[in-house]
Design a protein around this motif. Structure first.
Motif, PDB file in Angstrom:
ATOM      1  N   ASP A 191      38.160  12.972 -41.592  1.00  7.98           N
ATOM      2  CA  ASP A 191      38.872  12.336 -40.330  1.00  7.98           C
ATOM      3  C   ASP A 191      37.763  12.022 -39.411  1.00  7.98           C
ATOM      4  OD1 ASP A 191      41.322  12.582 -41.454  1.00  7.98           O
ATOM      5  OD2 ASP A 191      41.790  14.516 -40.503  1.00  7.98           O
ATOM      6  N   ASN A 192      36.843  12.634 -39.222  1.00  4.68           N
ATOM      7  CA  ASN A 192      35.694  12.367 -38.332  1.00  4.68           C
ATOM      8  C   ASN A 192      35.183  11.075 -38.815  1.00  4.68           C
ATOM      9  OD1 ASN A 192      36.105  14.687 -36.751  1.00  4.68           O
ATOM     10  ND2 ASN A 192      34.384  15.771 -37.347  1.00  4.68           N
ATOM     11  N   VAL A 193      34.560  10.838 -40.055  1.00  5.05           N
ATOM     12  CA  VAL A 193      34.046   9.799 -40.620  1.00  5.05           C
ATOM     13  C   VAL A 193      34.753   8.710 -40.403  1.00  5.05           C
ATOM     14  CG1 VAL A 193      33.130   8.961 -42.785  1.00  5.05           C
ATOM     15  CG2 VAL A 193      32.676  11.047 -42.461  1.00  5.05           C
ATOM     16  N   LEU A 194      36.213   8.861 -40.803  1.00  2.00           N
ATOM     17  CA  LEU A 194      36.950   7.754 -40.602  1.00  2.00           C
ATOM     18  C   LEU A 194      37.234   7.109 -39.263  1.00  2.00           C
ATOM     19  CD1 LEU A 194      39.438   8.459 -43.501  1.00  2.00           C
ATOM     20  CD2 LEU A 194      37.527   6.976 -43.496  1.00  2.00           C
ATOM     21  N   ASN A 195      37.356   8.004 -38.470  1.00  2.00           N
ATOM     22  CA  ASN A 195      37.560   7.590 -36.769  1.00  2.00           C
ATOM     23  C   ASN A 195      36.292   6.870 -36.403  1.00  2.00           C
ATOM     24  OD1 ASN A 195      40.249   8.365 -36.531  1.00  2.00           O
ATOM     25  ND2 ASN A 195      39.537  10.384 -36.105  1.00  2.00           N
ATOM     26  N   THR A 196      35.129   7.569 -36.846  1.00  2.00           N
ATOM     27  CA  THR A 196      33.614   6.947 -36.350  1.00  2.00           C
ATOM     28  C   THR A 196      33.756   5.291 -36.876  1.00  2.00           C
ATOM     29  OG1 THR A 196      32.892   8.815 -36.507  1.00  2.00           O
ATOM     30  CG2 THR A 196      31.486   7.071 -36.365  1.00  2.00           C
ATOM     31  N   LEU A 197      34.292   5.251 -38.068  1.00  2.00           N
ATOM     32  CA  LEU A 197      34.351   3.772 -38.901  1.00  2.00           C
ATOM     33  C   LEU A 197      35.184   3.033 -37.905  1.00  2.00           C
ATOM     34  CD1 LEU A 197      33.038   2.566 -41.162  1.00  2.00           C
ATOM     35  CD2 LEU A 197      35.066   3.491 -42.661  1.00  2.00           C
ATOM     36  N   LEU A 198      36.087   3.390 -37.603  1.00  2.00           N
ATOM     37  CA  LEU A 198      37.246   2.551 -36.874  1.00  2.00           C
ATOM     38  C   LEU A 198      36.704   2.439 -35.517  1.00  2.00           C
ATOM     39  CD1 LEU A 198      40.892   4.370 -37.703  1.00  2.00           C
ATOM     40  CD2 LEU A 198      39.728   2.143 -38.618  1.00  2.00           C
ATOM     41  N   LYS A 199      36.056   3.080 -34.755  1.00  3.83           N
ATOM     42  CA  LYS A 199      35.600   3.084 -33.520  1.00  3.83           C
ATOM     43  C   LYS A 199      34.510   1.969 -33.465  1.00  3.83           C
ATOM     44  CE  LYS A 199      35.071   7.212 -31.782  1.00  3.83           C
ATOM     45  NZ  LYS A 199      34.189   8.105 -30.976  1.00  3.83           N
ATOM     46  N   VAL A 200      33.591   1.927 -34.332  1.00  2.00           N
ATOM     47  CA  VAL A 200      32.370   1.013 -34.298  1.00  2.00           C
ATOM     48  C   VAL A 200      32.925  -0.234 -34.982  1.00  2.00           C
ATOM     49  CG1 VAL A 200      30.492   0.516 -35.658  1.00  2.00           C
ATOM     50  CG2 VAL A 200      31.178   2.722 -35.108  1.00  2.00           C
ATOM     51  N   SER A 201      33.838  -0.344 -35.690  1.00  2.00           N
ATOM     52  CA  SER A 201      34.107  -1.878 -35.994  1.00  2.00           C
ATOM     53  C   SER A 201      35.152  -2.289 -35.054  1.00  2.00           C
ATOM     54  CB  SER A 201      34.805  -1.720 -37.352  1.00  2.00           C
ATOM     55  OG  SER A 201      36.014  -0.898 -37.526  1.00  2.00           O
ATOM     56  N   ALA A 202      35.948  -1.546 -34.304  1.00  2.00           N
ATOM     57  CA  ALA A 202      36.852  -2.223 -33.378  1.00  2.00           C
ATOM     58  C   ALA A 202      36.111  -2.863 -32.284  1.00  2.00           C
ATOM     59  CB  ALA A 202      37.808  -0.735 -33.151  1.00  2.00           C
ATOM     60  N   LYS A 203      34.975  -2.244 -32.025  1.00  2.00           N
ATOM     61  CA  LYS A 203      34.059  -2.970 -31.234  1.00  2.00           C
ATOM     62  C   LYS A 203      33.709  -4.117 -31.212  1.00  2.00           C
ATOM     63  CE  LYS A 203      31.211   0.857 -29.937  1.00  2.00           C
ATOM     64  NZ  LYS A 203      29.722   1.403 -29.587  1.00  2.00           N
ATOM     65  N   GLU A 204      33.427  -4.559 -32.581  1.00  2.00           N
ATOM     66  CA  GLU A 204      32.821  -5.662 -32.918  1.00  2.00           C
ATOM     67  C   GLU A 204      34.013  -6.665 -33.582  1.00  2.00           C
ATOM     68  OE1 GLU A 204      29.747  -6.800 -32.971  1.00  2.00           O
ATOM     69  OE2 GLU A 204      29.116  -4.894 -31.924  1.00  2.00           O
TER      70      GLU A 204
END
Ligand SMILES: Nc1ncnc2c1ncn2[C@@H]1O[C@H](COP(=O)(O)OP(=O)(O)O)[C@@H](O)[C@H]1O
Ligand SMILES: [Mg+2]
Length: 589
Positions: A191-204
């Motif tokens: 879950d942490n891995v996927l959430n980080t992935l979402l957060k980073v890409s959402a910024k861009e």
């Protein structure tokens, strides 16, 4: 008519000034603002505009006195009007009288002449500069050349600015990627891995929803997302090959779809979605999931977005795999833990059962030994009576047999005593009566018995005592038992040579040793000697008789006296058993 300021020799000045102004910035808006200042200074006009090409339209990017400035909806179609014509052809137009030009579309009625030049980079028209005047024939060829020169310089500056912007964007994305790599790899929780992935890409990205789908048992399931409700995420699933994500999962190739309505295999999930991008999450060659972004506008994703998400997905794949492995290991250790607990509890009950059995055995042995000892005592007593002719005459043969019966009964009696002793020692119920004890007179007296026995077996005997032995604190009966055991062993295992009893005074204890010249004990067997029921040389021990309990009892008694016991022996040469007993401090008694 050319303004008085733009005389021929001013041309270089203008170009120099323009170059300096516009190249001082890498930001498009600032460049355009600088251009406006320069244009105002060098040209006479009523209306100046900078229109930029945007698809099939021209949109306002900069203006002076333009009536529609600030109107976001204002645009001119490429090909329409004078500006549209310049944008379409990429060639400048100088209109001396707009009323005579059919292409002219007036926004303000009073305009009479117009000068329009293209702004080009790499041969491609990216916009136009347009000057209008309320005077007839306000611009000439020189103005055209000057404005074109200005446009050329602007084009270069804008190109630089764009390059810079995309460079800065790339740097930003790379930094972001780097950050995400750190964050993603620092966690083993999926879950942490996927959430980080979402957060980073959402910024861009310009998105309305993002979903991360993972493959499980040959199907795609949503595992995380933004822009969805929890229920939507939990319920989403798709076959491999089905819809855009299914197709990406099947082929392992990313898809960027600018207009969803034109995509044949799109399965309508959200009616608002206009464009979509799906990138495979690959671990090596294996597709383990799909990263899906949707937008409510057309053309939301470009090649760079795709490359960015691909890079991100590549990082994520490793972390996702690690997290899955970790979860498996965690699950495995849970199972293991349960198994260990189960085994432990089985072991515990087995152990309890063993303890119960052991106690039952001990109780049995102790009851039996006790019950046997009493009749044994009377048997021995009566044999003694008969043997000693107390109840009438006994002939020699009878006497000899009674003697044997007596000896065997005594052996049985000692065996019972050993069994009872070891039982007491194990139950920690052995009772000791410690008293100041003169070991020297004891040894002298005891040695007379041993001497007799040695003589009977044709063995030599010697007693070696130091001049003065301090008083020790001991239980006399128990010390006698220790000596009896060591001496009986020595006698048992010695056929020729002899036995020696020796005492030595050490700083804190008295050391007593019993040496023989018997069969000896191997190095290996010496370690086992002091354990109960250990008869290390079975043949010799069987022949000699005994229980194998003697040394175990002896050791326990010596240790109860705060001493130590050990053996030095060599096979075939003999053995020395030595033990210590602590000296009492006040040695007066
Ligand atoms: N002096 C010795 N010489 C050789 N072997 C010995 C000697 N003392 C003890 N042992 C070995 O150690 C074993 C254990 O002795 P012990 O505990 O006294 O039991 P037991 O005398 O009943 O056999 C003996 O059976 C014998 O094998
Ligand atoms: Mg013995």
């Amino acid at each position: 008519m050319v303004s008085s300021k733009t005389k021929a020799d001013d041309v270089f000045g203008l170009l120099y000034e323009t170059g300096k102004a516009i190249n001082s910035s890498l930001d498009t808006d600032t460049i355009i603002r600088n251009i406006l200042v320069i244009v105002t200074k060098h040209f006479k006009f009523k209306d100046f505009t900078f229109l930029a090409v945007d698809g099939n339209k021209l949109v306002l990017k900069g203006a002076l006195n333009h009536p529609r400035w600030g109107d976001k909806n204002y645009f001119i179609r490429i090909g329409e009007g004078i500006t549209g014509a310049v944008a379409a052809t990429g060639r400048p137009l100088l209109i001396r009288d707009v009323r005579k030009d059919k292409r002219y579309i007036g926004i303000r009625p009073k305009m009479l002449s117009e000068l329009c030049v293209p702004v080009k980079t790499d041969g491609k028209t990216i916009g136009i500069f347009n000057l209008e005047s309320t005077k007839l024939d306000a611009f000439d060829d020189k103005d055209l050349k000057l404005l074109s020169a200005l446009a050329n310089q602007t084009a270069v500056a804008i190109k630089n600015a764009n390059l810079h912007k995309s460079y800065a964007d790339t740097v930003k994305r790379l930094t972001n990627l780097n950050e995400s790599a750190k964050a993603i790899n620092s966690s083993l929780q999926l879950d942490n891995v996927l959430n980080t992935l979402l957060k980073v890409s959402a910024k861009e990205l310009h998105y309305d929803s993002i979903a991360i789908l993972l493959i499980k048992n040959g199907r795609l399931y949503a595992r995380a997302g933004v822009g969805f409700t929890h229920e939507e995420i939990v319920s989403y699933t798709a076959d491999i090959g089905e819809g855009i994500c299914g197709r990406v999962a099947e082929t392992g190739e990313p898809l960027v779809i600018n207009d969803i309505s034109k995509c044949g295999f799109y399965i309508n999930q959200s009616p608002r979605t206009k464009s979509e991008m799906a990138v495979p999450i690959k671990y090596g060659k294996e597709v383990i999931g799909v990263y899906n972004v949707e937008s409510n506008s057309f053309n939301s994703f470009d090649q760079e977005d795709m490359l960015f998400v691909s890079a991100l997905a590549e990082q994520a794949a490793i972390a996702i795999r690690n997290a899955e492995l970790y979860a498996k290991i965690e699950g495995f250790s849970e199972v293991l833990k349960a198994k260990v607990e189960e085994a432990t509890s089985e072991l515990k009950s087995a152990n309890e059962e063993l303890q119960r059995l052991n106690k039952a055995k001990s109780d049995f042995v102790s009851i039996v030994s006790h019950e046997l000892r009493t009749p044994m005592t009377s048997i021995i007593g009566y044999i003694d009576l008969v043997k000693d002719a107390q109840c009438g005459p006994v002939n020699e043969k009878q006497k000899e047999f009674l003697q044997i019966a007596h000896g065997e009964s005594m052996r049985l009696y000692r065996l019972l005593k050993d069994l009872l002793d070891i039982q007491k020692i194990e139950a920690k119920k052995m009772v000791y009566l410690f008293k100041p004890f003169g070991i020297e007179p004891f040894l002298r007296k005891y040695s007379r018995e041993v001497g007799r026995e040695c003589k009977a077996k044709r063995l030599s005997f010697s007693l070696l005592l130091p001049e003065k032995i301090p008083v020790i604190k001991a239980d006399e009966d128990k010390i006698r038992q220790v000596m009896a055991n060591l001496v009986s062993n020595a006698l048992k295992f010695t056929k020729k040579g002899g036995i020696k009893i020796e005492a030595a005074v050490l700083p804190k204890s008295v050391q007593i040793s019993v040496s023989d010249t018997g069969i000896g004990i191997s190095q290996e067997n010496q370690k086992l000697l002091f354990e109960k029921f250990s008869q290390v040389n079975m043949e010799a021990s069987r022949e000699a008789g005994g229980t194998g309990l003697g040394l175990a009892i002896t050791k326990a008694i010596v240790e109860a006296h705060g001493g130590r016991i050990w053996v030095k022996s060599e096979l075939g040469k003999g053995s020395t058993f030595a033990f210590t007993v602590a000296i009492v401090k006040a040695t007066n008694n």
